[in-house]
Motif scaffolding. Structure first.
Motif: not given
Length: 147
Positions: A88-89, A125-129, A144, A146
């Protein structure tokens, strides 16, 4: 050094480099163990082996612990995936090192489920991985996405 001597050195070096280039493109190639042109003179092996390559076309969060990736094999050989690591970010990560997908032929699109245990982080949702997929040939493809 005389200008004529410099010219002779340039011509000699150019000839050697030109010969090496010709040998590399029509003869046995040390770069990939084969030959660039099939049945080229002096070629006793098949052309360079195919390359693995993947693209993620879409991703979808199914639940806080399940993410589906649409993965296309854009390489020239079939691929089997054997593990994944998701970060995760914040740098938290989950790894599944005992995982296998069905064989993916070149240009095949496959739905790949990435499942985490949810103890360190969950998909939001809307998070970057960052997702690293490893093939049976030990090639690692990092993406990467989203969610």
């Amino acid at each position: 050094m005389k200008p004529s001597s410099i010219l002779l050195v340039v011509i000699a070096v150019g000839g050697v480099l030109g010969g090496l280039l010709m040998w590399e493109t029509v003869g046995p190639s040390p770069l990939c163990g084969g030959c660039y042109r099939y049945n080229a003179p002096g070629c006793f092996v098949t052309p360079c082996p195919g390359r693995e390559s993947l693209n993620i076309e879409t991703s979808q969060v199914n639940s806080p612990t399940n993410l589906t990736l649409s993965v296309r094999n854009v390489g020239s050989v079939g691929i089997t995936l054997i593990s994944y690591v998701v970060k995760d970010s914040l740098g938290n990560q989950y790894a599944n090192m005992n995982w296998t997908t069905p064989f993916m032929n070149p240009n095949q699109l496959a739905a790949i489920n990435i499942i985490i245990d949810g103890s360190v982080f969950t998909f939001q949702s809307k998070n970057t991985y960052n997702i690293a997929l490893t093939t049976i040939q030990n090639n690692i493809f990092t993406f990467t996405i989203t969610a």
